[in-house]
Design a protein around this motif. Structure first.
Motif, PDB file in Angstrom:
ATOM      1  N   ILE A  17      18.468  73.450  60.267  1.00 43.84           N
ATOM      2  CA  ILE A  17      18.312  72.816  61.578  1.00 43.84           C
ATOM      3  C   ILE A  17      19.286  71.656  61.677  1.00 43.84           C
ATOM      4  N   GLN A  18      20.011  71.575  62.782  1.00 42.78           N
ATOM      5  CA  GLN A  18      20.928  70.463  63.033  1.00 42.78           C
ATOM      6  C   GLN A  18      20.698  69.941  64.442  1.00 42.78           C
ATOM      7  N   LEU A  19      20.407  68.668  64.543  1.00 46.72           N
ATOM      8  CA  LEU A  19      20.277  68.000  65.838  1.00 46.72           C
ATOM      9  C   LEU A  19      21.337  66.912  65.905  1.00 46.72           C
ATOM     10  N   ARG A  20      22.060  66.838  66.995  1.00 48.10           N
ATOM     11  CA  ARG A  20      23.124  65.851  67.174  1.00 48.10           C
ATOM     12  C   ARG A  20      22.866  65.010  68.408  1.00 48.10           C
ATOM     13  N   HIS A  21      22.942  63.705  68.253  1.00 43.72           N
ATOM     14  CA  HIS A  21      22.814  62.753  69.363  1.00 43.72           C
ATOM     15  C   HIS A  21      21.561  63.035  70.193  1.00 43.72           C
ATOM     16  N   ASN A  41      20.985  61.825  64.486  1.00 43.11           N
ATOM     17  CA  ASN A  41      21.579  63.017  63.893  1.00 43.11           C
ATOM     18  C   ASN A  41      20.688  63.439  62.743  1.00 43.11           C
ATOM     19  N   LEU A  42      20.298  64.698  62.719  1.00 43.29           N
ATOM     20  CA  LEU A  42      19.312  65.171  61.760  1.00 43.29           C
ATOM     21  C   LEU A  42      19.726  66.534  61.224  1.00 43.29           C
ATOM     22  N   ASN A  43      19.718  66.676  59.906  1.00 39.19           N
ATOM     23  CA  ASN A  43      19.945  67.963  59.237  1.00 39.19           C
ATOM     24  C   ASN A  43      18.746  68.228  58.337  1.00 39.19           C
ATOM     25  N   ILE A  44      18.136  69.393  58.501  1.00 37.00           N
ATOM     26  CA  ILE A  44      17.030  69.807  57.633  1.00 37.00           C
ATOM     27  C   ILE A  44      17.358  71.203  57.121  1.00 37.00           C
ATOM     28  N   LEU A  61       6.211  71.407  56.122  1.00 34.95           N
ATOM     29  CA  LEU A  61       6.879  71.332  54.827  1.00 34.95           C
ATOM     30  C   LEU A  61       8.370  71.261  55.115  1.00 34.95           C
ATOM     31  N   TYR A  62       9.101  70.450  54.362  1.00 31.29           N
ATOM     32  CA  TYR A  62      10.532  70.317  54.613  1.00 31.29           C
ATOM     33  C   TYR A  62      11.266  70.148  53.292  1.00 31.29           C
ATOM     34  N   ILE A  67      18.988  62.037  57.641  1.00 36.45           N
ATOM     35  CA  ILE A  67      18.796  61.441  58.964  1.00 36.45           C
ATOM     36  C   ILE A  67      19.773  60.288  59.113  1.00 36.45           C
ATOM     37  N   ALA A  68      20.457  60.233  60.248  1.00 38.01           N
ATOM     38  CA  ALA A  68      21.354  59.122  60.562  1.00 38.01           C
ATOM     39  C   ALA A  68      21.209  58.797  62.033  1.00 38.01           C
ATOM     40  N   GLY A  69      21.313  57.517  62.364  1.00 36.61           N
ATOM     41  CA  GLY A  69      21.209  57.103  63.759  1.00 36.61           C
ATOM     42  C   GLY A  69      21.467  55.629  63.911  1.00 36.61           C
ATOM     43  N   ASN A  70      21.348  55.152  65.140  1.00 38.18           N
ATOM     44  CA  ASN A  70      21.644  53.754  65.435  1.00 38.18           C
ATOM     45  C   ASN A  70      20.403  52.880  65.563  1.00 38.18           C
ATOM     46  N   GLU A  71      19.270  53.449  65.958  1.00 34.93           N
ATOM     47  CA  GLU A  71      18.077  52.634  66.149  1.00 34.93           C
ATOM     48  C   GLU A  71      16.832  53.451  65.829  1.00 34.93           C
ATOM     49  N   PHE A  72      15.981  52.900  64.944  1.00 36.87           N
ATOM     50  CA  PHE A  72      14.731  53.537  64.559  1.00 36.87           C
ATOM     51  C   PHE A  72      13.598  52.541  64.784  1.00 36.87           C
ATOM     52  N   ILE A  73      12.502  53.018  65.334  1.00 37.98           N
ATOM     53  CA  ILE A  73      11.321  52.179  65.527  1.00 37.98           C
ATOM     54  C   ILE A  73      10.122  52.955  65.002  1.00 37.98           C
ATOM     55  N   THR A  74       9.318  52.317  64.137  1.00 38.52           N
ATOM     56  CA  THR A  74       8.118  52.961  63.622  1.00 38.52           C
ATOM     57  C   THR A  74       7.016  51.924  63.409  1.00 38.52           C
ATOM     58  N   MET A  75       5.782  52.354  63.550  1.00 39.32           N
ATOM     59  CA  MET A  75       4.642  51.484  63.281  1.00 39.32           C
ATOM     60  C   MET A  75       4.346  51.543  61.793  1.00 39.32           C
TER      61      MET A  75
END
Length: 86
Positions: A17-21, A41-44, A61-62, A67-75
């Protein structure tokens, strides 16, 4: 933490799986954000959803992910929100 019981009528098995932008938002049952990211950007290598995995807190399961990106927010907890900007 016990997950609510739900019946799974299917299984999912994805490779490379590849997700871009992309924008990703994972929402908790109370509809508050658990994870949010923009321009991600995500590669699995392998992603599976099975009857057994659906019973877990993380229902998939993975294997071999990046994972790469410019901004991440998590609780982090009920009190702390983690925001990382590059």
């Amino acid at each position: 933490m016990k997950k609510a019981e739900k019946k799974l009528n299917f299984e999912l098995n994805l490779d490379d799986i590849q997700l871009r932008h992309t924008k990703v938002q994972i929402v908790k049952p109370d509809e508050s954000d658990l994870f949010f990211a923009e321009d991600l950007n995500l590669n699995i290598n392998k992603l599976e959803l099975t009857k057994e995995s659906s019973k877990e807190v993380i229902p998939v399961l993975y294997k071999d992910f990046k994972i790469a990106g410019n901004e991440f927010i998590t609780m982090v907890s009920k009190i702390f929100l983690l925001k990382v900007s590059i």
